[in-house]
Design an enzyme around this catalytic site. Structure first.
Site, PDB file in Angstrom:
ATOM      1  N   ASP A 177       0.815  -1.212   0.000  1.00  0.00           N
ATOM      2  CA  ASP A 177       0.000   0.000   0.000  1.00  0.00           C
ATOM      3  C   ASP A 177       0.848   1.261   0.000  1.00  0.00           C
ATOM      4  O   ASP A 177       1.341   1.689   1.041  1.00  0.00           O
ATOM      5  CB  ASP A 177      -0.905  -0.019   1.245  1.00  0.00           C
ATOM      6  CG  ASP A 177      -1.784   1.215   1.327  1.00  0.00           C
ATOM      7  OD1 ASP A 177      -2.395   1.440   2.383  1.00  0.00           O
ATOM      8  OD2 ASP A 177      -1.843   1.961   0.330  1.00  0.00           O
ATOM      9  N   ASP A 221      -1.917   5.421  -5.098  1.00  0.00           N
ATOM     10  CA  ASP A 221      -2.262   4.535  -3.989  1.00  0.00           C
ATOM     11  C   ASP A 221      -2.582   3.131  -4.480  1.00  0.00           C
ATOM     12  O   ASP A 221      -3.672   2.870  -5.000  1.00  0.00           O
ATOM     13  CB  ASP A 221      -3.475   5.107  -3.232  1.00  0.00           C
ATOM     14  CG  ASP A 221      -3.809   4.278  -2.002  1.00  0.00           C
ATOM     15  OD1 ASP A 221      -4.663   4.717  -1.210  1.00  0.00           O
ATOM     16  OD2 ASP A 221      -3.219   3.200  -1.836  1.00  0.00           O
TER      17      ASP A 221
HETATM   18  C1  F63 Z   1     -11.621  -2.755   1.445  1.00  0.00           C
HETATM   19  N1  F63 Z   1     -11.630  -2.729   2.890  1.00  0.00           N
HETATM   20  C2  F63 Z   1     -10.576  -3.568   3.506  1.00  0.00           C
HETATM   21  C3  F63 Z   1      -9.265  -3.121   3.012  1.00  0.00           C
HETATM   22  C4  F63 Z   1      -8.399  -3.800   2.188  1.00  0.00           C
HETATM   23  C5  F63 Z   1      -7.277  -2.971   2.019  1.00  0.00           C
HETATM   24  C6  F63 Z   1      -7.540  -1.868   2.762  1.00  0.00           C
HETATM   25  O1  F63 Z   1      -6.717  -0.860   2.993  1.00  0.00           O
HETATM   26  C7  F63 Z   1      -6.945   0.318   2.331  1.00  0.00           C
HETATM   27  C8  F63 Z   1      -8.191   0.699   1.900  1.00  0.00           C
HETATM   28  C9  F63 Z   1      -8.313   1.937   1.257  1.00  0.00           C
HETATM   29  C10 F63 Z   1      -7.168   2.700   1.094  1.00  0.00           C
HETATM   30  N2  F63 Z   1      -5.959   2.300   1.515  1.00  0.00           N
HETATM   31  C11 F63 Z   1      -5.821   1.106   2.141  1.00  0.00           C
HETATM   32  O2  F63 Z   1      -8.747  -1.928   3.340  1.00  0.00           O
END
Ligand code: F63
Length: 424
Positions: free
Chosen positions: A129, A313
Site C-alpha cells: 500500500d 495509492d
Molecule cells: C476494502 N476494505 C478492507 C481493506 C483492504 C485494504 C484496505 O486498505 C486500504 C483501503 C483503502 C485505502 N488504503 C488502504 O482496506
C-alpha cells in the site's frame, strides 16, 4: 634524485589527499604565473567514475612502478585485500521481484504479495500500500472472532521475534476500514530482499471489512515513514529499511488488469514498459506519493490542460478525481448516473466505455475503457459500477489501481523522491 623515503612519503601524502612534499613534476601545466595572467587557460571538470571504488594501496603500487622501484609483497597483498573488500561491498547490493496477485479473478479489488516473516519463515499474503506506512498483519494476537481464514503471524513461534515493549498502533483507512494492535521486530523478506528487525505490527483487532477479506492477511505500507502510526516511536517502512541495501533506492509497480503483476525492489526492469519513463516531483508532506498530473482527455476528445494533484495509492481499488473531470467523463456514457443509492457513478454494463487519458508532464497514460467498467453492482446485475469516481467526498484525489494498472510506475526513494510513469 628521488629517494625511496621521499617517494613513499609523497605517495602516502598523495593517497591521503594531502599536499606533496616534492614540487610539481616538470611539465605540469601552470595555469597562473602568479601575476594574475596565465600561460593558457584551462578548466577541467572532475567527474566521479561511476562504480569507482577507491583503492589507496593500488595508488602507491602504481607510484612504485612509475619510479621503477621494486614492489614489496605486503603492498601487492594490500591491493588484493582492498579489491576483495570493494567487491564484497558491491555484491552486498540487493534487488528483488514479487508477484502482485488479484485477490478476486472477477475484478481487481486488491492485489496481494507473498512475504515471509520470522524464523523459521512464516508466509503471509499482504496488500502492498503506497497510500499508508504501517506494516501490519493478522496474528496470534488477533481476536479469534475477527479472523476468518487469514494466514497469521505468530511471533511466539519465531526465534528472531522481539516485542517492541510499550508500543501500540491504530490505523483508519480512507474506506473506513481499520485495525490496531502491538508491535514486534523480526526478519521480513519479500522477493528475496530481507530486512532484519523490521517493525511488524501485530493486529489485536481488525474492522469487519478486513475480517471478510480472507485473502488479505495484512498490509505493507510503502508510503513515507512519517505516516507510521506506531506510538510512542514511529517505525520505518520496509522500503525505508531496505533502501540502503538495494542496488538503487527504488521500487516499481507493474499492476495488471485481472492478471498477476509484479512489485520490483532495487531496480527498473526495462522489459516492463514502452517508450520513456517521465519523472515528476513528489510532495512528501504529509507522507503520500503526491504528484501533479498535467490534465486529462476523455476518449479521443481534446486534452484539457489542468493541474490535478493526487496520490498514487496501490491499495485503493478505484480512481477518485475532481467532480468536473469525472462528470465530463460519464457525460459521454449513455445511461450513466451518479447514484446516491449505489454510492457512485453506475452505468449499463452493455456500454462501451471511452478511455481516460491523464497527463504526466508532457507525456500521458491512457486507461482503457474496459478498466473503468469495474464490476456489476451485484452478481448478474445489468448495472455496473464505475472505476472512475468523484473525489469530492474524500478531500484528496486518488490515483488508485484503475489508473496504476494502465502504467509502469517507479517510486523513486532517492533524494529528492520522484515518481516515474511509463506506458506499457
Ligand atoms: C476494502 N476494505 C478492507 C481493506 C483492504 C485494504 C484496505 O486498505 C486500504 C483501503 C483503502 C485505502 N488504503 C488502504 O482496506
Amino acid at each position: 634524485m628521488v629517494t625511496l623515503t621521499n617517494l613513499v612519503l609523497t605517495t602516502a601524502f598523495a593517497a591521503a589527499g594531502l599536499a606533496s612534499v616534492i614540487p610539481p613534476k616538470i611539465g605540469t601545466t601552470v595555469l597562473d604565473n602568479g601575476h594574475g595572467t596565465s600561460s593558457g587557460r584551462a578548466s577541467l571538470k572532475q567527474v566521479r567514475r561511476p562504480g569507482y571504488r577507491f583503492n589507496g594501496a593500488r595508488d602507491i603500487y602504481k607510484t612504485y612502478l612509475k619510479y621503477g622501484v621494486p614492489v614489496p609483497d605486503y603492498l601487492k597483498k594490500a591491493v588484493a585485500n582492498i579489491d576483495a573488500l570493494n567487491a564484497a561491498a558491491v555484491s552486498k547490493r540487493e534487488k528483488g521481484s514479487a508477484p502482485a496477485i488479484p485477490v478476486d479473478p472477477r475484478f481487481d479489488i486488491a492485489y496481494v504479495t507473498p512475504v515471509t516473516i520470522g524464523t523459521p519463515p512464516q508466509t503471509l499474503y499482504l496488500d502492498f500500500d503506497t497510500g499508508s506506512s504501517d506494516l501490519w498483519v493478522f496474528s496470534s494476537h488477533t481476536l479469534a472472532s475477527q479472523v476468518r481464514g487469514q494466514m497469521i503471524y505468530s511471533p511466539e513461534k519465531s526465534t528472531t521475534a522481539k516485542l517492541l515493549a510499550g508500543h501500540t498502533w491504530s490505523i483508519r483507512y480512507g474506506d473506513g476500514s481499520g485495525s490496531l494492535g502491538n508491535v514486534y521486530t523480526d526478519n521480513f523478506t519479500v522477493g528475496g530482499v530481507t530486512v532484519t528487525s523490521q517493525a511488524v505490527q501485530t493486529a489485536q483487532q481488525v474492522s469487519t471489512s478486513f475480517t471478510s477479506e480472507s485473502d488479505i492477511h495484512g498490509l505493507v505500507g510503502l508510503g513515507f515513514s512519517t505516516l507510521n502510526t506506531v506510538y510512542p516511536n514511529g517505525q520505518l517502512t520496509f522500503f525505508d529499511n531496505a533502501k540502503s541495501q538495494l542496488d538503487s533506492p527504488v521500487f516499481t509497480a507493474d499492476l495488471k488488469w485481472k492478471k498477476e503483476g509484479t512489485y520490483d525492489f532495487g531496480f527498473i526492469d526495462e522489459t516492463k514498459y514502452t517508450g520513456e519513463i517521465t519523472y515528476l516531483p513528489v510532495q512528501t508532506d504529509p507522507g503520500y506519493w503526491t504528484f501533479t498530473s498535467s490534465g486529462y482527455a476523455v476518449g479521443d476528445g481534446s486534452f484539457n490542460q489542468v493541474s490535478i494533484s493526487g496520490i498514487a495509492d496501490t491499495a485503493t481499488s478505484l480512481t477518485y478525481l475532481p467532480t468536473a473531470v469525472v462528470t465530463s467523463y460519464w457525460r459521454q456514457v449513455e445511461g450513466a448516473v451518479n447514484s446516491q443509492y449505489y454510492g457512485g457513478y453506475v452505468f449499463p454494463c452493455s456500454s462501451k466505455l471511452p478511455s481516460f487519458t491523464f497527463g504526466v508532464g508532457s507525456a500521458n497514460i491512457t486507461i482503457p475503457g474496459s478498466y473503468i467498467n469495474y464490476a456489476q453492482i451485484t452478481e448478474g446485475s445489468p448495472t455496473c459500477f464505475g472505476g472512475l469516481q468523484s473525489s469530492s467526498g474524500l478531500g484528496i484525489n486518488i490515483w488508485g489501481d484503475v489508473a496504476l494498472k494502465a502504467a509502469f510506475v517507479v517510486f523513486n526513494g532517492g533524494n529528492p523522491p520522484t515518481i516515474g510513469w511509463a506506458r506499457k
